[in-house]
Write a protein that holds these residues in place. Sequence first.
Motif, PDB file in Angstrom:
ATOM      1  N   SER A 138     -56.207 -29.988  99.073  1.00 47.51           N
ATOM      2  CA  SER A 138     -56.819 -30.449  97.828  1.00 47.51           C
ATOM      3  C   SER A 138     -57.443 -31.832  97.955  1.00 47.51           C
ATOM      4  N   GLY A 139     -57.156 -32.544  99.064  1.00 41.87           N
ATOM      5  CA  GLY A 139     -57.641 -33.910  99.198  1.00 41.87           C
ATOM      6  C   GLY A 139     -56.606 -34.931  98.750  1.00 41.87           C
ATOM      7  N   TYR A 140     -55.571 -34.479  98.059  1.00 45.50           N
ATOM      8  CA  TYR A 140     -54.459 -35.360  97.698  1.00 45.50           C
ATOM      9  C   TYR A 140     -53.501 -35.448  98.884  1.00 45.50           C
ATOM     10  N   THR A 141     -52.769 -36.566  98.976  1.00 47.14           N
ATOM     11  CA  THR A 141     -51.718 -36.649  99.998  1.00 47.14           C
ATOM     12  C   THR A 141     -50.451 -36.001  99.452  1.00 47.14           C
ATOM     13  N   LEU A 142     -49.527 -35.670 100.357  1.00 50.49           N
ATOM     14  CA  LEU A 142     -48.258 -35.084  99.927  1.00 50.49           C
ATOM     15  C   LEU A 142     -47.510 -36.063  99.017  1.00 50.49           C
ATOM     16  N   GLU A 143     -47.607 -37.358  99.295  1.00 47.94           N
ATOM     17  CA  GLU A 143     -46.946 -38.356  98.437  1.00 47.94           C
ATOM     18  C   GLU A 143     -47.495 -38.279  97.009  1.00 47.94           C
ATOM     19  N   GLU A 144     -48.814 -38.160  96.893  1.00 48.77           N
ATOM     20  CA  GLU A 144     -49.431 -38.056  95.570  1.00 48.77           C
ATOM     21  C   GLU A 144     -48.990 -36.774  94.867  1.00 48.77           C
ATOM     22  N   LEU A 145     -48.965 -35.667  95.605  1.00 53.27           N
ATOM     23  CA  LEU A 145     -48.547 -34.385  95.016  1.00 53.27           C
ATOM     24  C   LEU A 145     -47.075 -34.410  94.624  1.00 53.27           C
ATOM     25  N   LYS A 146     -46.243 -35.115  95.420  1.00 53.80           N
ATOM     26  CA  LYS A 146     -44.833 -35.265  95.041  1.00 53.80           C
ATOM     27  C   LYS A 146     -44.732 -35.931  93.679  1.00 53.80           C
ATOM     28  N   MET A 147     -45.443 -37.029  93.501  1.00 55.94           N
ATOM     29  CA  MET A 147     -45.379 -37.732  92.218  1.00 55.94           C
ATOM     30  C   MET A 147     -45.832 -36.823  91.080  1.00 55.94           C
ATOM     31  N   MET A 148     -46.867 -36.038  91.328  1.00 54.21           N
ATOM     32  CA  MET A 148     -47.438 -35.199  90.281  1.00 54.21           C
ATOM     33  C   MET A 148     -46.494 -34.032  89.938  1.00 54.21           C
ATOM     34  N   ASN A 149     -45.998 -33.352  90.974  1.00 51.11           N
ATOM     35  CA  ASN A 149     -45.173 -32.157  90.736  1.00 51.11           C
ATOM     36  C   ASN A 149     -43.737 -32.508  90.336  1.00 51.11           C
ATOM     37  N   GLU A 150     -43.153 -33.498  90.991  1.00 51.44           N
ATOM     38  CA  GLU A 150     -41.758 -33.853  90.685  1.00 51.44           C
ATOM     39  C   GLU A 150     -41.627 -34.375  89.254  1.00 51.44           C
ATOM     40  N   THR A 151     -42.621 -35.137  88.812  1.00 54.57           N
ATOM     41  CA  THR A 151     -42.569 -35.690  87.457  1.00 54.57           C
ATOM     42  C   THR A 151     -42.525 -34.572  86.414  1.00 54.57           C
ATOM     43  N   LYS A 152     -43.353 -33.541  86.607  1.00 56.09           N
ATOM     44  CA  LYS A 152     -43.347 -32.407  85.666  1.00 56.09           C
ATOM     45  C   LYS A 152     -41.994 -31.712  85.675  1.00 56.09           C
ATOM     46  N   LYS A 153     -41.404 -31.557  86.864  1.00 62.14           N
ATOM     47  CA  LYS A 153     -40.107 -30.867  86.959  1.00 62.14           C
ATOM     48  C   LYS A 153     -38.990 -31.694  86.306  1.00 62.14           C
ATOM     49  N   ILE A 154     -38.947 -32.990  86.589  1.00 53.07           N
ATOM     50  CA  ILE A 154     -37.872 -33.838  86.039  1.00 53.07           C
ATOM     51  C   ILE A 154     -37.963 -33.893  84.516  1.00 53.07           C
ATOM     52  N   PHE A 155     -39.176 -34.011  84.001  1.00 50.86           N
ATOM     53  CA  PHE A 155     -39.374 -34.051  82.548  1.00 50.86           C
ATOM     54  C   PHE A 155     -39.329 -32.644  81.925  1.00 50.86           C
ATOM     55  N   SER A 156     -39.241 -31.603  82.726  1.00 50.09           N
ATOM     56  CA  SER A 156     -39.363 -30.217  82.234  1.00 50.09           C
ATOM     57  C   SER A 156     -40.624 -30.069  81.387  1.00 50.09           C
ATOM     58  N   MET A 157     -41.731 -30.615  81.902  1.00 45.47           N
ATOM     59  CA  MET A 157     -43.003 -30.576  81.173  1.00 45.47           C
ATOM     60  C   MET A 157     -44.115 -30.083  82.101  1.00 45.47           C
ATOM     61  N   PRO A 158     -44.170 -28.758  82.328  1.00 48.41           N
ATOM     62  CA  PRO A 158     -45.220 -28.260  83.240  1.00 48.41           C
ATOM     63  C   PRO A 158     -46.624 -28.571  82.740  1.00 48.41           C
ATOM     64  N   GLU A 159     -46.744 -28.829  81.430  1.00 42.99           N
ATOM     65  CA  GLU A 159     -48.072 -29.075  80.856  1.00 42.99           C
ATOM     66  C   GLU A 159     -48.490 -30.549  80.937  1.00 42.99           C
ATOM     67  N   LEU A 160     -47.579 -31.423  81.375  1.00 47.73           N
ATOM     68  CA  LEU A 160     -47.913 -32.861  81.448  1.00 47.73           C
ATOM     69  C   LEU A 160     -49.059 -33.089  82.440  1.00 47.73           C
ATOM     70  N   GLN A 161     -50.010 -33.907  82.040  1.00 49.80           N
ATOM     71  CA  GLN A 161     -51.115 -34.243  82.940  1.00 49.80           C
ATOM     72  C   GLN A 161     -50.715 -35.460  83.775  1.00 49.80           C
ATOM     73  N   VAL A 162     -50.647 -35.278  85.099  1.00 44.08           N
ATOM     74  CA  VAL A 162     -50.280 -36.390  85.989  1.00 44.08           C
ATOM     75  C   VAL A 162     -51.224 -36.404  87.171  1.00 44.08           C
ATOM     76  N   SER A 163     -51.829 -37.531  87.464  1.00 40.54           N
ATOM     77  CA  SER A 163     -52.526 -37.633  88.746  1.00 40.54           C
ATOM     78  C   SER A 163     -52.265 -38.987  89.361  1.00 40.54           C
ATOM     79  N   ALA A 164     -52.237 -39.006  90.701  1.00 38.48           N
ATOM     80  CA  ALA A 164     -51.754 -40.190  91.429  1.00 38.48           C
ATOM     81  C   ALA A 164     -52.665 -40.554  92.590  1.00 38.48           C
ATOM     82  N   THR A 165     -52.732 -41.856  92.866  1.00 32.96           N
ATOM     83  CA  THR A 165     -53.346 -42.393  94.075  1.00 32.96           C
ATOM     84  C   THR A 165     -52.295 -43.285  94.727  1.00 32.96           C
TER      85      THR A 165
END
Lengths: 346, 346
Positions: free
Chosen positions: B212-239
């Motif tokens: 996708s062009g994102y790094t694994l670190e960026e994807l971790k922040m994006m995906n883990e945040t949704k899981k911890i908050f139990s909010m799959p609909e949360l919009q998160v993007s990271a650099t």
Amino acid sequence: MGKVNVAIVGATGAVGTKILEKLLERNFPSSSIKLLASKRSAGNKVEVGEKQFVVEETVPEAFDGVDIAFFSAGGKISEMFAEEAVKRGAVVIDNTSAFRMVEDIPLVVPEVNLEALRQHNGIIANPNCSTIQMVAALEPIRAKYGLKRIVVSTYQAVSGAGSEAIDELQAQADQLESRAEIEGEILPSAAGKKHYPIAFNAIPQIDAFDASGYTLEELKMMNETKKIFSMPELQVSATCVRLPVVTGHSESLYIEVEKENVSVEEIREVLSHAPGVVLQDDVDTQTYPMPLFAEGKDDVFVGRIRKDPDKSTGFHLWVVSDNLLKGAALNSVQIAESLVSIKTSI
Amino acid sequence: MGKVNVAIVGATGAVGTKILEKLLERNFPSSSIKLLASKRSAGNKVEVGEKQFVVEETVPEAFDGVDIAFFSAGGKISEMFAEEAVKRGAVVIDNTSAFRMVEDIPLVVPEVNLEALRQHNGIIANPNCSTIQMVAALEPIRAKYGLKRIVVSTYQAVSGAGSEAIDELQAQADQLESRAEIEGEILPSAAGKKHYPIAFNAIPQIDAFDASGYTLEELKMMNETKKIFSMPELQVSATCVRLPVVTGHSESLYIEVEKENVSVEEIREVLSHAPGVVLQDDVDTQTYPMPLFAEGKDDVFVGRIRKDPDKSTGFHLWVVSDNLLKGAALNSVQIAESLVSIKTSI
């Protein structure tokens, strides 16, 4: 128009030195170059290649016969001498924040708003370093796809705070083991009350704070960008942070364009033909801009371009440039070159 | 439940050492602490205060009789031994990315989603360092005002890449004058093909790139945040960006809350009572978090809180924490303490 007589005010400073170098390197059509600085520096000799210059004191009479005067000695000196220089016939290209937001003073990045140079009252302002590289990178995208919004977080080098800030970083940089004992003396702002170490640190303050909670550096990026793009309605917000980097500002940009369904490839295509912009964006070869490699280079480097996963008009970009060159000296010299080539009334 | 037998896998590493320190400092109710590492480190002695420990080799039998096993020796070791430890009766608290996104494995920051600990199959995952400090700072805001969106740019320390990355920064840090000649050997990623200097630089790559062009670190922040908050609909993007900082990750956060007309003062008020969060936000006294001063501290520090000028639900925050403590070791020990206090089935 023929050859012009040039003066550089603040000629011994970090940016002034680079202006002189760029004028010579780019064969600017000057018939004379006069170096001006404080009384203390008057009489000093400056050598660039085989050329030698003697620094003179900045006094009103020094501007007699000058066609273009570059100012880069701080806002107070600009306020004191810019009108004086204009009165004596010079066009002033001012590198300070003194006149940037004055309504009838053009604020110019030649790749973006060259036409603003056609109407001026003798003073032309050079934008803030972090603004210049951002608008240079975004203009090709804005022109083709429209621009609604910018959220920027900066990663700024110490040379933006002058040569004493570079000295401070150097003095602290070998104290990794004892980093907890380092004491700051200059940064984040020489005029501020508190100072913090910059080595092994990140300081989220550049310039003083405004009552809004934003720093002046952040407000410069927000306000100057709207003026340069002639887009008062553009949404821009900024967080500016100083790093232990000598030269080269980096910026993490989140933008929203107007047009729907623009692809990353289309953004790359537009940037690959943009004047003054170099695309460094290939994750397969770990190719992206970095400040250490932008130092000494003229261009604005752009990479890490990717789409926001949740917003089809949202994109991320990583933009890096030498803050003393395109961010200051080079842009000023390009303004002067544009003035000469569009034969304005100087 | 009574006292527990503890094992630390990767006990000689940067995070493993901190886990041992935190267990002792916080008087964790352990009846024994077993330090496990590679065969190479077996037999080495580790001293903390007046206590001495002898490192043993990580073999399946080492987990016999262990109640809680901390894993911090890389994803491969976790994949090799975690199930084995569970089979022998231990609850695993895993500091690697091996199990974080597995559906039935809880991903826990105790201040945020303690209840997720009540159901597990023997493995509990500790989130990525940059995720932990972000969700800890945002949870009080999310709980009170709702959360729609996060755009984050990170400023990450080298210790997140292990002790060899600290050594690399140290070896480069005194070469300011000759910085153009510095050659990187470890960063941005030891496993990557290209390496770049970190001293006097900012590297916009942490971990490998995804398609996708994102790094694994960026994807971790994006995906883990949704899981911890139990909010799959949360919009998160990271650099995510690596800096010449030893320890302490910083984050420039832009967030949008659900509720209209929330003030900066209300956000500050909520954060001032939040567990594990320290508000450092007073521009009049230049008070804001910085990584150099967060090193060695347990808390998540938040400052530079301000409203987006163009979006009434938008706010900026600057969040800093010690990536080895709350970002790793401390959070793992807090998970263990929570397990003990909620008397789960260990």
